[in-house]
Enzyme design. Structure first.
Site, PDB file in Angstrom:
ATOM      1  N   LYS A 180       0.843  -1.202   0.000  1.00  0.00           N
ATOM      2  CA  LYS A 180       0.000   0.000   0.000  1.00  0.00           C
ATOM      3  C   LYS A 180       0.876   1.249   0.000  1.00  0.00           C
ATOM      4  CE  LYS A 180      -1.694   2.505   3.105  1.00  0.00           C
ATOM      5  NZ  LYS A 180      -1.538   3.786   2.378  1.00  0.00           N
ATOM      6  N   GLY A 233       7.612   5.193   7.444  1.00  0.00           N
ATOM      7  CA  GLY A 233       6.769   6.377   7.579  1.00  0.00           C
ATOM      8  C   GLY A 233       7.139   7.126   8.839  1.00  0.00           C
ATOM      9  N   GLY A 234       6.211   7.918   9.331  1.00  0.00           N
ATOM     10  CA  GLY A 234       6.475   8.730  10.519  1.00  0.00           C
ATOM     11  C   GLY A 234       6.541   7.890  11.792  1.00  0.00           C
ATOM     12  N   THR A 237       3.069   7.206  13.442  1.00  0.00           N
ATOM     13  CA  THR A 237       2.331   6.134  12.764  1.00  0.00           C
ATOM     14  C   THR A 237       2.986   4.792  13.059  1.00  0.00           C
ATOM     15  OG1 THR A 237       2.039   7.732  10.975  1.00  0.00           O
ATOM     16  CG2 THR A 237       1.248   5.512  10.569  1.00  0.00           C
ATOM     17  N   GLY A 238       4.307   4.783  13.085  1.00  0.00           N
ATOM     18  CA  GLY A 238       5.039   3.548  13.386  1.00  0.00           C
ATOM     19  C   GLY A 238       4.650   2.988  14.745  1.00  0.00           C
ATOM     20  N   GLU A 255      10.906   1.545   9.618  1.00  0.00           N
ATOM     21  CA  GLU A 255      11.900   2.559   9.251  1.00  0.00           C
ATOM     22  C   GLU A 255      11.190   3.890   9.411  1.00  0.00           C
ATOM     23  OE1 GLU A 255      13.632   5.358   7.595  1.00  0.00           O
ATOM     24  OE2 GLU A 255      13.390   4.386   5.638  1.00  0.00           O
ATOM     25  N   CYS A 289      13.921  10.964   5.294  1.00  0.00           N
ATOM     26  CA  CYS A 289      14.088  10.524   6.682  1.00  0.00           C
ATOM     27  C   CYS A 289      15.538  10.729   7.125  1.00  0.00           C
ATOM     28  CB  CYS A 289      13.666   9.077   6.840  1.00  0.00           C
ATOM     29  SG  CYS A 289      14.355   7.993   5.609  1.00  0.00           S
ATOM     30  N   GLU A 388      11.088  16.102  13.910  1.00  0.00           N
ATOM     31  CA  GLU A 388      11.326  15.902  12.480  1.00  0.00           C
ATOM     32  C   GLU A 388      10.383  16.806  11.690  1.00  0.00           C
ATOM     33  OE1 GLU A 388      10.085  12.265  10.524  1.00  0.00           O
ATOM     34  OE2 GLU A 388      11.997  12.186   9.480  1.00  0.00           O
TER      35      GLU A 388
HETATM   36  P1  NDP Z   1       2.583   8.499   7.729  1.00  0.00           P
HETATM   37  O1  NDP Z   1       3.503   7.839   8.652  1.00  0.00           O
HETATM   38  O2  NDP Z   1       1.294   9.029   8.242  1.00  0.00           O
HETATM   39  O3  NDP Z   1       2.195   7.502   6.521  1.00  0.00           O
HETATM   40  C1  NDP Z   1       3.073   6.553   5.973  1.00  0.00           C
HETATM   41  C2  NDP Z   1       2.253   5.385   5.425  1.00  0.00           C
HETATM   42  O4  NDP Z   1       1.514   4.766   6.482  1.00  0.00           O
HETATM   43  C3  NDP Z   1       1.207   5.798   4.395  1.00  0.00           C
HETATM   44  O5  NDP Z   1       1.105   4.794   3.414  1.00  0.00           O
HETATM   45  C4  NDP Z   1      -0.060   5.877   5.222  1.00  0.00           C
HETATM   46  O6  NDP Z   1      -1.220   5.676   4.474  1.00  0.00           O
HETATM   47  C5  NDP Z   1       0.127   4.715   6.179  1.00  0.00           C
HETATM   48  N1  NDP Z   1      -0.598   4.819   7.425  1.00  0.00           N
HETATM   49  C6  NDP Z   1      -1.120   5.924   8.011  1.00  0.00           C
HETATM   50  N2  NDP Z   1      -1.679   5.590   9.198  1.00  0.00           N
HETATM   51  C7  NDP Z   1      -1.518   4.260   9.352  1.00  0.00           C
HETATM   52  C8  NDP Z   1      -1.880   3.315  10.374  1.00  0.00           C
HETATM   53  N3  NDP Z   1      -2.521   3.692  11.478  1.00  0.00           N
HETATM   54  N4  NDP Z   1      -1.551   2.032  10.209  1.00  0.00           N
HETATM   55  C9  NDP Z   1      -0.902   1.628   9.101  1.00  0.00           C
HETATM   56  N5  NDP Z   1      -0.535   2.457   8.105  1.00  0.00           N
HETATM   57  C10 NDP Z   1      -0.837   3.758   8.228  1.00  0.00           C
HETATM   58  O7  NDP Z   1       3.363   9.589   7.001  1.00  0.00           O
HETATM   59  P2  NDP Z   1       2.759  10.832   6.285  1.00  0.00           P
HETATM   60  O8  NDP Z   1       2.792  10.444   4.866  1.00  0.00           O
HETATM   61  O9  NDP Z   1       1.462  11.347   6.762  1.00  0.00           O
HETATM   62  O10 NDP Z   1       3.824  11.873   6.764  1.00  0.00           O
HETATM   63  C11 NDP Z   1       3.790  12.347   8.118  1.00  0.00           C
HETATM   64  C12 NDP Z   1       5.153  12.437   8.672  1.00  0.00           C
HETATM   65  O11 NDP Z   1       5.802  11.174   8.685  1.00  0.00           O
HETATM   66  C13 NDP Z   1       6.080  13.299   7.850  1.00  0.00           C
HETATM   67  O12 NDP Z   1       5.888  14.649   8.061  1.00  0.00           O
HETATM   68  C14 NDP Z   1       7.406  12.789   8.340  1.00  0.00           C
HETATM   69  O13 NDP Z   1       7.722  13.340   9.584  1.00  0.00           O
HETATM   70  C15 NDP Z   1       7.178  11.327   8.477  1.00  0.00           C
HETATM   71  N6  NDP Z   1       7.600  10.562   7.306  1.00  0.00           N
HETATM   72  C16 NDP Z   1       8.737   9.816   7.390  1.00  0.00           C
HETATM   73  C17 NDP Z   1       9.170   9.119   6.302  1.00  0.00           C
HETATM   74  C18 NDP Z   1      10.393   8.281   6.324  1.00  0.00           C
HETATM   75  O14 NDP Z   1      10.918   7.965   5.266  1.00  0.00           O
HETATM   76  N7  NDP Z   1      10.885   7.861   7.468  1.00  0.00           N
HETATM   77  C19 NDP Z   1       8.477   9.212   5.022  1.00  0.00           C
HETATM   78  C20 NDP Z   1       7.262   9.969   5.052  1.00  0.00           C
HETATM   79  C21 NDP Z   1       6.850  10.615   6.172  1.00  0.00           C
HETATM   80  P3  NDP Z   1      -2.163   6.836   3.938  1.00  0.00           P
HETATM   81  O15 NDP Z   1      -1.539   8.139   4.321  1.00  0.00           O
HETATM   82  O16 NDP Z   1      -2.267   6.612   2.496  1.00  0.00           O
HETATM   83  O17 NDP Z   1      -3.472   6.624   4.594  1.00  0.00           O
END
Ligand code: NDP
Length: 496
Positions: A180, A233-234, A237-238, A255, A289, A388
């Site tokens: 996804k 991701g963030g 969320t992690g 990550e 990141c 971040e």
């Molecule tokens: P998120 O962590 O919110 O999203 C990353 C992924 O997780 C997306 O595919 C999102 O899906 C999915 N997701 C969201 N909520 C959940 C959940 N509860 N369970 C499982 N999967 C979920 O990142 P954002 O894109 O909103 O960015 C927010 C912040 O995260 C950034 O400002 C940055 O600080 C950080 N980030 C870090 C990254 C890295 O490489 N380490 C990359 C991107 C962001 P969807 O949004 O489609 O619903």
């Protein structure tokens, strides 16, 4: 932008490209101009369940896990070839989706994605088994077996590269996958899905779903048929993913975010350090990141270095991402730019001094543009130095001794990466070993190598991408113990 007509992308379900059951689509917006450039199939919970069921059937009853590593690798090599054949379309869509410059998507994202599929596709099956000798007359075969159904969740900043980093090892290891991408930027991944649908993977092996609901990730992670989650991701969320995965005792790799220190010693090659430091914070508009968002500069060169850095940052050519001349494109969305602008305000309120950027440039008002931004007089305790920001905001902090630099560098909840600039390699290596993070780049930035593991310490997550370690994340270990007692009767067989 070279993509003229609005393209429509469907889900990849059971090997076929399908609309969502509801027939709904959502818009993909180009952050350079605010225009809709693609329509993306909008999956709901039923589509999510269908995708997981397909992956479950593909793993439990399909031939994929039983195929040899070389047979599975051949599919990855075909994918690599097709990525290269479709490089221009993929680079255009990655650029339109994310706002990353076309130079970046053409010369980094697409070739890297192809190289990663090729690297894993060429790995030998010998890596998946081992023979261990012990003090007992037992032949111990260690097998790295696939985990099962793997859910891959990726963010919006590097959709193609993240897909390749996770999909290639997960598939090579014999898992079936539901992937996804982020709703914020997923068109390039859905073109890749279309490309992959041509290679003839067995039914159910790979399913790719997109959804605007914001719920699909959670639905996937909490689905009882899923065995493993690989998430980038963030950090917030992690944490949620970890809680959900814990309920099913699922294997997990995370990550997450970073606040990476970039340590510039007075004995550095100043030109190299300036160029590397600019790349570390302003490539992809700082939405990385591993962004070098805290730069620690030794006091002896502080003024000269900062003056030069600011002057170069002010001269970066800002513009639409699809122009090859553009050095600095828009952020991924207006929403995200607003969140970065809030941090810039916070920095000013906290007493940091803005010496570069910080404002919206006079470009297309529908684009998500923001100037490259530099703060000096930053204390490491300020929120702009601790949180971040995920944007083009650099915090400059001076230091006087190596111990002080190491202390400031480690004074963060994150531990993803660090950079060191010094001609004294012995000193640089000693410092590298005292930094609490998963990657340290000395006199360079951003060397992600297919052969070498990448990942975080502390709240930057756990588990590794790439390299043998990254591959083996997608496996579980089995010990097959065969008795080798010369008489054929071991102590245990004659115990009773
Ligand atoms: P998120 O962590 O919110 O999203 C990353 C992924 O997780 C997306 O595919 C999102 O899906 C999915 N997701 C969201 N909520 C959940 C959940 N509860 N369970 C499982 N999967 C979920 O990142 P954002 O894109 O909103 O960015 C927010 C912040 O995260 C950034 O400002 C940055 O600080 C950080 N980030 C870090 C990254 C890295 O490489 N380490 C990359 C991107 C962001 P969807 O949004 O489609 O619903």
């Amino acid at each position: 932008m070279t993509t003229t007509a609005i393209q429509q992308f469907n889900l990849l379900m059971e090997g076929k490209l399908e609309p969502a059951l509801s027939g709904k689509y959502f818009d993909a917006i180009n952050p350079s101009n605010g225009e809709v450039f693609a329509r993306i199939a909008d999956a709901d919970d039923i589509d999510v369940q269908i995708a997981v069921n397909a992956a479950r059937l593909g793993f439990d009853h399909g031939r994929w896990p039983q195929m040899s590593v070389a047979q599975r690798g051949a599919f990855l090599l075909k994918i690599a070839t097709l990525i290269r054949e479709n490089a221009k379309e993929l680079a255009d869509l990655e650029c339109a989706s994310t706002g990353k410059t076309i130079k970046h998507t053409t010369f980094i994202d697409v070739p890297t994605a192809a190289d990663t599929f090729e690297f894993f596709g060429n790995l030998s099956g010998d890596l998946f088994r081992d023979e261990v000798k012990s003090s007992f007359p037992i032949l111990s075969n260690i097998e790295h077996e696939p985990v099962g159904v793997v859910v891959v969740i990726i963010p919006w900043n590097y959709p193609l590269i993240m897909t390749a980093w996770k999909l290639a090892p997960a598939l090579l290891a014999g898992n079936t996958v539901v992937l996804k991408p982020s709703k914020v930027a997923c068109a390039s991944v859905m073109l890749l899905a279309k490309i992959i649908s041509q290679v003839g993977l067995p039914k159910g092996v790979l399913n790719i779903i997109t959804s605007s609901s914001g719920q699909a990730g959670q639905e996937l992670v909490s689905n009882p048929e899923v065995d493993m989650v690989s998430f980038t991701g963030g950090t917030k969320t992690g944490q949620e993913v970890m809680v959900q995965a814990a309920k099913g005792v699922k294997k997990l790799t995370l990550e997450l975010g970073g606040k990476s220190p970039n340590i510039v010693f007075a004995d550095c090659d100043m030109e190299a350090a300036l160029g590397g430091s600019l790349s570390a914070i302003f490539m992809n508009q700082g939405q990385m990141c591993t962004a070098g968002s805290r730069i620690l500069v030794e006091d002896k060169i502080y003024k000269e270095f900062v003056d030069k850095l600011v002057s170069r940052a002010k001269n970066l050519k800002i513009g639409p991402a699809d122009d090859f001349e553009t050095e600095f494109g828009p952020l991924v969305s207006i929403d995200h730019r607003n969140s970065v602008l809030k941090y810039i305000e916070k920095g000013k309120q906290e007493g940091a001094k803005l010496v570069c950027g910080g404002a919206i440039p006079d470009l297309n008002p529908k684009g998500a543009y923001l100037e490259p931004t530099i703060f000096i007089n930053v204390r490491n305790s300020m929120s702009i130095a601790q949180e971040e920001i995920f944007g083009p905001v650099l915090c400059v902090i001076p230091f006087t001794s190596t111990d002080e630099a190491i202390h400031i560098a480690n004074d963060t909840k994150y531990g993803l990466a660090a950079m060191i600039w010094s001609k004294d390699l012995e000193k640089a290596n000693k410092v590298a070993r005292r930094l609490r993070c998963g990657t340290v780049w000395i006199n360079t930035y951003g060397a992600f190598l297919n052969e070498v593991p990448f990942g975080g310490y502390k709240q930057s997550g756990f588990g590794r991408e790439l390299g043998l370690a990254g591959l083996l994340e997608y496996t579980q270990l089995k010990h097959i113990a065969t008795d080798q007692t010369p008489s054929g009767r071991s102590v245990v067989t004659s115990w009773f």
